[in-house]
Design a protein around this motif. Structure first.
Motif, PDB file in Angstrom:
ATOM      1  N   LEU A   1       0.951  -1.317   0.006  1.00  0.00           N
ATOM      2  CA  LEU A   1       0.125  -0.101  -0.003  1.00  0.00           C
ATOM      3  C   LEU A   1       0.885   1.155  -0.226  1.00  0.00           C
ATOM      4  CD1 LEU A   1      -2.805  -1.086   2.536  1.00  0.00           C
ATOM      5  CD2 LEU A   1      -3.384  -0.356   0.206  1.00  0.00           C
ATOM      6  N   LEU A   2       2.067   1.109   0.535  1.00  0.00           N
ATOM      7  CA  LEU A   2       2.901   2.392   0.801  1.00  0.00           C
ATOM      8  C   LEU A   2       3.381   2.484  -0.530  1.00  0.00           C
ATOM      9  CD1 LEU A   2       4.430   4.567   2.220  1.00  0.00           C
ATOM     10  CD2 LEU A   2       6.277   3.001   2.723  1.00  0.00           C
TER      11      LEU A   2
ATOM     12  N   LEU B   1       2.625   5.981  -3.080  1.00  0.00           N
ATOM     13  CA  LEU B   1       3.712   6.718  -3.434  1.00  0.00           C
ATOM     14  C   LEU B   1       3.722   6.851  -5.319  1.00  0.00           C
ATOM     15  CD1 LEU B   1       6.882   5.697  -1.268  1.00  0.00           C
ATOM     16  CD2 LEU B   1       5.442   7.724  -1.045  1.00  0.00           C
ATOM     17  N   LEU B   2       3.339   5.574  -5.822  1.00  0.00           N
ATOM     18  CA  LEU B   2       3.181   5.638  -7.076  1.00  0.00           C
ATOM     19  C   LEU B   2       1.900   6.577  -7.634  1.00  0.00           C
ATOM     20  CD1 LEU B   2       3.804   1.973  -8.161  1.00  0.00           C
ATOM     21  CD2 LEU B   2       5.000   3.790  -8.883  1.00  0.00           C
ATOM     22  N   LYS B   3       0.765   6.350  -6.925  1.00  0.00           N
ATOM     23  CA  LYS B   3      -0.532   7.171  -7.346  1.00  0.00           C
ATOM     24  C   LYS B   3      -0.502   8.549  -7.081  1.00  0.00           C
ATOM     25  CE  LYS B   3      -3.506   3.019  -7.193  1.00  0.00           C
ATOM     26  NZ  LYS B   3      -4.186   3.350  -8.465  1.00  0.00           N
ATOM     27  N   HIS B   4       0.482   8.810  -5.956  1.00  0.00           N
ATOM     28  CA  HIS B   4       0.532  10.241  -5.800  1.00  0.00           C
ATOM     29  C   HIS B   4       2.037  10.868  -5.469  1.00  0.00           C
ATOM     30  CE1 HIS B   4      -3.571  10.014  -4.290  1.00  0.00           C
ATOM     31  NE2 HIS B   4      -3.391   8.771  -3.796  1.00  0.00           N
TER      32      HIS B   4
ATOM     33  N   GLN C   1      -3.924   5.136   4.080  1.00  0.00           N
ATOM     34  CA  GLN C   1      -5.455   4.575   4.549  1.00  0.00           C
ATOM     35  C   GLN C   1      -6.606   4.674   3.646  1.00  0.00           C
ATOM     36  OE1 GLN C   1      -5.202   6.964   8.202  1.00  0.00           O
ATOM     37  NE2 GLN C   1      -3.966   5.315   9.471  1.00  0.00           N
ATOM     38  N   GLY C   2      -6.648   5.804   3.115  1.00  0.00           N
ATOM     39  CA  GLY C   2      -7.631   5.925   1.949  1.00  0.00           C
ATOM     40  C   GLY C   2      -7.487   5.195   0.886  1.00  0.00           C
ATOM     41  N   LEU C   3      -6.343   4.719   0.333  1.00  0.00           N
ATOM     42  CA  LEU C   3      -6.332   3.939  -0.667  1.00  0.00           C
ATOM     43  C   LEU C   3      -6.599   2.389  -0.234  1.00  0.00           C
ATOM     44  CD1 LEU C   3      -5.372   3.073  -3.485  1.00  0.00           C
ATOM     45  CD2 LEU C   3      -2.772   2.810  -2.471  1.00  0.00           C
ATOM     46  N   ALA C   4      -6.063   2.125   0.942  1.00  0.00           N
ATOM     47  CA  ALA C   4      -6.739   0.795   1.643  1.00  0.00           C
ATOM     48  C   ALA C   4      -7.938   0.654   1.513  1.00  0.00           C
ATOM     49  CB  ALA C   4      -6.171   0.733   3.073  1.00  0.00           C
TER      50      ALA C   4
ATOM     51  N   GLU D   1     -10.127   2.315  -0.301  1.00  0.00           N
ATOM     52  CA  GLU D   1     -10.608   2.250  -1.731  1.00  0.00           C
ATOM     53  C   GLU D   1     -10.597   0.878  -2.455  1.00  0.00           C
ATOM     54  OE1 GLU D   1      -8.631   4.047  -5.819  1.00  0.00           O
ATOM     55  OE2 GLU D   1      -8.870   5.269  -4.070  1.00  0.00           O
ATOM     56  N   LEU D   2      -9.598   0.099  -1.891  1.00  0.00           N
ATOM     57  CA  LEU D   2      -9.181  -1.168  -2.250  1.00  0.00           C
ATOM     58  C   LEU D   2      -9.823  -2.395  -1.542  1.00  0.00           C
ATOM     59  CD1 LEU D   2      -5.400  -0.726  -3.349  1.00  0.00           C
ATOM     60  CD2 LEU D   2      -7.285  -0.766  -4.846  1.00  0.00           C
ATOM     61  N   ARG D   3     -10.566  -1.775  -0.336  1.00  0.00           N
ATOM     62  CA  ARG D   3     -11.452  -2.743   0.412  1.00  0.00           C
ATOM     63  C   ARG D   3     -10.275  -3.701   1.309  1.00  0.00           C
ATOM     64  NH1 ARG D   3     -16.599  -3.925  -3.670  1.00  0.00           N
ATOM     65  NH2 ARG D   3     -17.225  -1.917  -3.733  1.00  0.00           N
ATOM     66  N   ILE D   4      -9.306  -3.005   1.554  1.00  0.00           N
ATOM     67  CA  ILE D   4      -8.466  -3.834   2.483  1.00  0.00           C
ATOM     68  C   ILE D   4      -8.770  -3.027   3.752  1.00  0.00           C
ATOM     69  CG2 ILE D   4      -5.934  -3.992   3.107  1.00  0.00           C
ATOM     70  CD1 ILE D   4      -5.507  -3.642   0.034  1.00  0.00           C
ATOM     71  N   GLN D   5      -9.030  -4.137   4.802  1.00  0.00           N
ATOM     72  CA  GLN D   5      -9.519  -3.516   6.087  1.00  0.00           C
ATOM     73  C   GLN D   5      -8.058  -3.423   6.845  1.00  0.00           C
ATOM     74  OE1 GLN D   5     -12.598  -4.730   7.976  1.00  0.00           O
ATOM     75  NE2 GLN D   5     -13.820  -4.100   6.535  1.00  0.00           N
ATOM     76  N   LEU D   6      -7.801  -2.307   7.523  1.00  0.00           N
ATOM     77  CA  LEU D   6      -6.710  -2.014   8.305  1.00  0.00           C
ATOM     78  C   LEU D   6      -7.211  -1.739   9.787  1.00  0.00           C
ATOM     79  CD1 LEU D   6      -4.635   0.394   6.154  1.00  0.00           C
ATOM     80  CD2 LEU D   6      -4.164  -2.104   6.354  1.00  0.00           C
ATOM     81  N   PRO D   7      -6.145  -2.107  10.757  1.00  0.00           N
ATOM     82  CA  PRO D   7      -6.747  -1.829  12.221  1.00  0.00           C
ATOM     83  C   PRO D   7      -6.673  -0.421  12.227  1.00  0.00           C
ATOM     84  CG  PRO D   7      -5.037  -3.332  12.171  1.00  0.00           C
ATOM     85  CD  PRO D   7      -5.142  -2.884  10.713  1.00  0.00           C
ATOM     86  N   ALA D   8      -7.720   0.182  13.153  1.00  0.00           N
ATOM     87  CA  ALA D   8      -7.857   1.716  13.623  1.00  0.00           C
ATOM     88  C   ALA D   8      -6.371   2.367  13.613  1.00  0.00           C
ATOM     89  CB  ALA D   8      -8.484   1.868  14.424  1.00  0.00           C
ATOM     90  N   GLY D   9      -6.265   3.470  13.191  1.00  0.00           N
ATOM     91  CA  GLY D   9      -4.795   4.169  13.337  1.00  0.00           C
ATOM     92  C   GLY D   9      -3.713   3.666  12.680  1.00  0.00           C
ATOM     93  N   TYR D  10      -3.831   2.428  11.941  1.00  0.00           N
ATOM     94  CA  TYR D  10      -2.625   1.795  11.414  1.00  0.00           C
ATOM     95  C   TYR D  10      -2.600   2.076   9.977  1.00  0.00           C
ATOM     96  CZ  TYR D  10      -0.076  -2.449   9.799  1.00  0.00           C
ATOM     97  OH  TYR D  10       0.956  -3.295   9.499  1.00  0.00           O
TER      98      TYR D  10
END
Length: 122
Positions: A21-22, A26-29, A57-60, A62-71
């Motif tokens: 995701l990182l 960096l690629l998309k922005h 976090q926004g990209l995650a 958008e891609l429906r990848i669930q991340l823990p809060a604040g992660y």
């Protein structure tokens, strides 16, 4: 007998997804974290990695990848950036004016041409 591989921090699924995701962020922005691209309400100080964190976090989402809060934490992203530098995906220089993933593959003058087609190097 096969040689044992050294342990690496991205063997866990969540850590590997975070790194991917990182890289995608960096690629998309290109230039993310630059004070020029940020909200001008906070003129005194900007935290480039906080912007990277929020965008990742926004990209995650958008891609429906669930991340823990604040992660992920900003300190974790800092370590991931060091990993990208280690593998020369990012250059070793300071990124005060935003992160550009292409610096591991292109020189500064090549990047200028890529982002500004009217730029002449001669």
């Amino acid at each position: 007998m096969p040689k044992k591989l050294a342990s690496q921090p991205y063997k866990e699924h969540l850590a590997f997804e975070r790194l991917m995701l990182l890289i995608a962020t960096l690629l998309k922005h290109p230039g993310i974290g630059s004070p020029d691209l940020m909200d001008s309400r906070n003129d005194l100080h900007h935290d480039a990695l906080a912007i990277v964190q929020k965008t990742l976090q926004g990209l995650a989402t958008e891609l429906r990848i669930q991340l823990p809060a604040g992660y992920p934490a900003v300190s974790t992203l800092r370590k991931d950036l060091e990993t990208l530098r280690h593998y020369t995906i990012l250059d070793q220089r300071m990124y005060r004016w935003g992160y550009y993933l292409g610096t591991g593959a292109l020189s500064s003058s090549e990047l200028k041409v890529a982002f500004n087609p009217t730029f002449r190097t001669s």
